[in-house]
Design a protein around this motif. Structure first.
Motif, mmCIF file in Angstrom:
data_model
loop_
_atom_site.group_PDB
_atom_site.id
_atom_site.type_symbol
_atom_site.label_atom_id
_atom_site.label_comp_id
_atom_site.label_asym_id
_atom_site.label_seq_id
_atom_site.Cartn_x
_atom_site.Cartn_y
_atom_site.Cartn_z
ATOM 1 N N VAL A 360 0.835 -1.196 0.000
ATOM 2 C CA VAL A 360 0.000 0.000 0.000
ATOM 3 C C VAL A 360 0.874 1.251 0.000
ATOM 4 C CG1 VAL A 360 -1.609 1.381 1.371
ATOM 5 C CG2 VAL A 360 -2.013 -1.069 1.076
ATOM 6 N N ALA A 361 1.880 1.262 0.875
ATOM 7 C CA ALA A 361 2.767 2.421 0.971
ATOM 8 C C ALA A 361 3.537 2.647 -0.330
ATOM 9 C CB ALA A 361 3.733 2.238 2.137
ATOM 10 N N GLN A 362 3.940 1.557 -0.975
ATOM 11 C CA GLN A 362 4.664 1.693 -2.231
ATOM 12 C C GLN A 362 3.767 2.305 -3.313
ATOM 13 O OE1 GLN A 362 8.030 1.003 -2.696
ATOM 14 N NE2 GLN A 362 7.627 2.071 -4.613
ATOM 15 N N VAL A 363 2.514 1.852 -3.367
ATOM 16 C CA VAL A 363 1.570 2.431 -4.329
ATOM 17 C C VAL A 363 1.319 3.897 -4.009
ATOM 18 C CG1 VAL A 363 -0.795 2.333 -5.196
ATOM 19 C CG2 VAL A 363 0.493 0.220 -4.843
ATOM 20 N N LEU A 364 1.158 4.215 -2.726
ATOM 21 C CA LEU A 364 0.957 5.613 -2.326
ATOM 22 C C LEU A 364 2.171 6.457 -2.696
ATOM 23 C CD1 LEU A 364 -0.710 5.250 1.192
ATOM 24 C CD2 LEU A 364 -1.800 5.908 -0.954
ATOM 25 N N LYS A 365 3.354 5.922 -2.505
ATOM 26 C CA LYS A 365 4.576 6.641 -2.867
ATOM 27 C C LYS A 365 4.544 7.035 -4.344
ATOM 28 C CE LYS A 365 9.654 6.116 -2.716
ATOM 29 N NZ LYS A 365 9.963 6.355 -4.142
ATOM 30 N N VAL A 375 9.131 11.593 -2.202
ATOM 31 C CA VAL A 375 8.759 10.707 -1.107
ATOM 32 C C VAL A 375 9.897 9.777 -0.730
ATOM 33 C CG1 VAL A 375 7.076 9.010 -0.294
ATOM 34 C CG2 VAL A 375 6.376 10.767 -1.942
ATOM 35 N N GLU A 376 10.219 9.747 0.561
ATOM 36 C CA GLU A 376 11.135 8.756 1.122
ATOM 37 C C GLU A 376 10.312 7.765 1.927
ATOM 38 O OE1 GLU A 376 14.811 8.358 4.345
ATOM 39 O OE2 GLU A 376 14.202 10.340 3.605
ATOM 40 N N LEU A 377 10.451 6.475 1.626
ATOM 41 C CA LEU A 377 9.638 5.444 2.260
ATOM 42 C C LEU A 377 10.449 4.670 3.281
ATOM 43 C CD1 LEU A 377 7.021 3.762 2.408
ATOM 44 C CD2 LEU A 377 7.902 2.387 0.507
ATOM 45 N N GLU A 378 9.845 4.419 4.452
ATOM 46 C CA GLU A 378 10.498 3.642 5.507
ATOM 47 C C GLU A 378 9.536 2.581 6.024
ATOM 48 O OE1 GLU A 378 12.934 4.253 9.732
ATOM 49 O OE2 GLU A 378 12.588 5.949 8.356
ATOM 50 N N VAL A 379 10.002 1.330 6.105
ATOM 51 C CA VAL A 379 9.199 0.210 6.577
ATOM 52 C C VAL A 379 9.964 -0.530 7.657
ATOM 53 C CG1 VAL A 379 8.026 -1.935 5.959
ATOM 54 C CG2 VAL A 379 8.101 -0.047 4.313
ATOM 55 N N ARG A 380 9.298 -0.750 8.805
ATOM 56 C CA ARG A 380 9.902 -1.522 9.892
ATOM 57 C C ARG A 380 8.848 -2.447 10.485
ATOM 58 N NH1 ARG A 380 11.735 3.284 13.777
ATOM 59 N NH2 ARG A 380 12.457 4.797 12.211
ATOM 60 N N GLU A 381 9.276 -3.283 11.408
ATOM 61 C CA GLU A 381 8.330 -4.044 12.212
ATOM 62 C C GLU A 381 7.613 -3.079 13.144
ATOM 63 O OE1 GLU A 381 8.806 -7.316 15.681
ATOM 64 O OE2 GLU A 381 9.827 -7.807 13.803
ATOM 65 N N TYR A 382 6.349 -3.399 13.461
ATOM 66 C CA TYR A 382 5.545 -2.452 14.233
ATOM 67 C C TYR A 382 6.185 -2.090 15.576
ATOM 68 C CZ TYR A 382 1.671 -0.144 16.482
ATOM 69 O OH TYR A 382 0.901 0.800 17.127
ATOM 70 N N ALA A 383 6.701 -3.076 16.278
ATOM 71 C CA ALA A 383 7.282 -2.810 17.596
ATOM 72 C C ALA A 383 8.452 -1.828 17.520
ATOM 73 C CB ALA A 383 7.747 -4.116 18.234
ATOM 74 N N ARG A 384 9.085 -1.733 16.362
ATOM 75 C CA ARG A 384 10.242 -0.862 16.198
ATOM 76 C C ARG A 384 9.898 0.482 15.571
ATOM 77 N NH1 ARG A 384 13.405 -2.606 12.457
ATOM 78 N NH2 ARG A 384 15.178 -1.398 13.202
ATOM 79 N N ILE A 385 8.635 0.686 15.242
ATOM 80 C CA ILE A 385 8.274 1.940 14.574
ATOM 81 C C ILE A 385 7.201 2.725 15.323
ATOM 82 C CG2 ILE A 385 6.367 1.180 13.078
ATOM 83 C CD1 ILE A 385 7.840 2.636 10.765
ATOM 84 N N GLU A 386 6.466 2.068 16.228
ATOM 85 C CA GLU A 386 5.339 2.731 16.881
ATOM 86 C C GLU A 386 5.745 4.012 17.598
ATOM 87 O OE1 GLU A 386 1.730 1.242 19.666
ATOM 88 O OE2 GLU A 386 3.695 1.309 20.651
ATOM 89 N N SER A 387 6.812 3.973 18.392
ATOM 90 C CA SER A 387 7.193 5.145 19.183
ATOM 91 C C SER A 387 7.561 6.320 18.288
ATOM 92 C CB SER A 387 8.352 4.803 20.119
ATOM 93 O OG SER A 387 9.483 4.371 19.387
ATOM 94 N N ASP A 388 8.251 6.056 17.186
ATOM 95 C CA ASP A 388 8.603 7.143 16.262
ATOM 96 C C ASP A 388 7.357 7.720 15.603
ATOM 97 O OD1 ASP A 388 11.285 7.012 16.812
ATOM 98 O OD2 ASP A 388 11.806 5.830 15.040
#
Length: 502
Positions: A360-365, A375-388
């Motif tokens: 989805v994010a790639q299509v949105l990009k 657009v700069e795209l960043e993908v992580r596991e949820y536990a490692r991205i939620e706080s940011d």
């Protein structure tokens, strides 16, 4: 015992059921027929999509993991219609505008202690003092105290006409006194009340559960559960296909066709995938650029392409699974006119635990770049991205959000996600008109009027373009052909119960 939270007044919407236990309840409760003989059936092997983000704390996102595995339960549960149904409380009644009297059933904690009004009151106190705070109690002041015999009185400082529905939230599970330490942390290992006892947690990779033989709802058929946390959707699908697991949640739509039809279960859910735009800092502080981003999105293409028609086109914060919304929805109000981005640089982020989201994010990009954004795209596991994400370190964030997960009340997600004091406000929206509209919905007691007020608030939120609803998801669960009694519901709170077996 008294405790106070600093956000908004109480909020709940769905109608309450104050009668005996309903048929069709999704909670793993006593209406499921367990193994009356006491014999132990084979263990269930389950693959879950989300590794624990908070060491299986019962208060945050991990609370749903505990609920889905049949470990924890609260005073009430949600039934098939989204109404409050009995769980640890077998009945309740309202006393005036601000008090509710709950009658507890006879039950035992997994450490052998009896479930008593005093211990339930203490558990509710611990939950409201937790950090992060359970979203189900956002803005609520409660007094919980024993009321004699097997009764518990819960009083609110302002009228809360559907408090029993609030108490069905997974983060308000009742644990024994041994669960709590002096720093306010709660350990669910061996201290809950559900049909399965959590006995071992192996980091973020696995958990072991055994059948709890003193469960008030009857013996579970399965002798236990071996849960594995597998973030990769293809790996979860392969584990089911090769017989390594019996149940695999959140099968990617791209993998669904690789499973035999007999092992695929599709469930309409109250989960909406949306594009959250950072309204506080960065380019999307400008409402005209938010409007440009909204205009760039093709939601129908996402539903048909990325989700291969296993989703519905985004129509609002609430999707078609919230059946009352269709006839009451209002048009967004106050939208700004889009402006050309002229190469404006933005960061777009998402997580890969739900395998469709990176696509989805790639299509949105691509769509946003075509509209003129860089657009700069960043993908992580949820536990490692939620706080940011919560700290506003991204300009845009793609998230799949269950609009009824916290309390079963659609108003709750508005307050949590889109008000100045909201605890899950990824868009960092702080709009006085929105806050007033949400507060009005929270104060409204009549069911139909409250629904209308909620959708008026939704229209105001959509008018800010803080969120662009993308699709409303249907969840595909992989279930082995020998497995019976899997609990699939639109609220995604349950998965296994006393009747689940192989």
């Amino acid at each position: 015992m008294r405790f106070r939270r600093r956000t908004r007044p109480a909020r709940l919407l769905l109608a309450l059921t104050l009668t005996p236990l309903l048929t069709g309840c999704f909670a793993s409760a006593g209406e499921e027929s367990g193994d009356a003989t006491g014999e132990r059936g084979p263990r269930l092997r389950v693959a879950l999509a989300f590794p624990p983000a908070e060491n299986l704390s019962p208060y945050g996102a991990d609370a749903t993991i505990l609920s889905r595995l049949g470990v924890t339960e609260g005073l009430t549960a949600l039934d098939a219609n989204g109404s409050a149904a009995p769980a640890l409380a077998r009945s309740w009644q309202r006393e005036g505008d601000r008090a509710w009297l709950f009658t507890l059933r006879e039950a035992t904690f997994q450490d052998g202690a009896a479930v008593t009004p005093a211990r339930v009151a203490a558990a509710l106190t611990h939950a409201t003092e937790a950090r992060p705070a359970p979203a189900a109690l956002s803005g609520v002041t409660l007094t919980a105290e024993p009321a004699g015999g097997d009764r518990l009185r819960v009083t609110t400082d302002s009228p809360d006409p559907v408090l029993p529905l609030r108490l069905a939230g997974p983060a308000l599970a009742v644990l024994s006194p041994k669960a709590y330490d002096t720093k306010g942390r709660a350990d669910p290992v061996g201290t809950a009340t559900g049909p399965f006892e959590l006995t071992k947690v192996t980091g973020a990779t696995a958990a072991t559960l055994d059948r709890f033989d003193d469960y008030w709802g009857g013996l579970a058929h399965a002798s236990g559960i071996d849960a594995r946390f597998i973030a990769d959707g293809t790996a979860r699908t392969n584990a089911l296909r090769t017989g390594q697991v019996d149940i695999a949640e959140a099968i990617p739509v791209a993998q669904a066709a690789t499973l035999d039809a007999a092992t695929r279960r599709e469930t309409a859910t109250t989960r909406t995938t949306g594009l959250q735009l950072n309204t506080s800092t960065g380019p999307f502080k400008d409402p005209k650029l938010r409007a440009a981003a909204r205009e760039a999105v093709d939601t129908a293409a996402l539903a048909k392409g990325v989700y291969e028609s296993h989703a519905d086109t985004g129509t609002g914060i609430y999707g078609p699974a919230v059946t009352w919304a269709a006839g009451k929805r209002e048009q967004p109000v106050g939208r700004a006119k889009p402006t050309a981005p002229h190469g404006t640089a933005i960061t777009l982020a998402t997580y890969d635990n739900r395998p469709e989201l990176p696509e989805v994010a790639q299509v949105l990009k691509q769509r946003l770049e075509k509209a003129g954004f860089a657009v700069e795209l960043e993908v992580r596991e949820y536990a490692r991205i939620e706080s940011d994400a919560l700290a506003g370190r991204f300009d845009a964030f793609v998230v799949a959000r269950n609009t009824l997960v916290d309390t079963g009340d659609p108003v709750a997600v508005l307050a949590s996600d889109y008000t100045c004091d909201g605890g899950y406000n990824l868009a960092l929206l702080c709009d006085k008109d929105v806050d007033r509209a949400v507060a009005k919905a929270e104060r409204t007691a009549d069911t139909s009027a409250r629904q209308s007020a909620a959708l008026a608030a939704e229209a105001g939120i959509l008018g800010t373009d803080a969120v662009v609803p993308l699709v409303h998801q249907r969840i595909v669960t992989g279930v082995g052909t020998s497995v019976e009694g899997v609990l699939l519901d639109p609220y995604e709170r349950t998965l296994v119960g006393t009747g689940t077996r192989r």
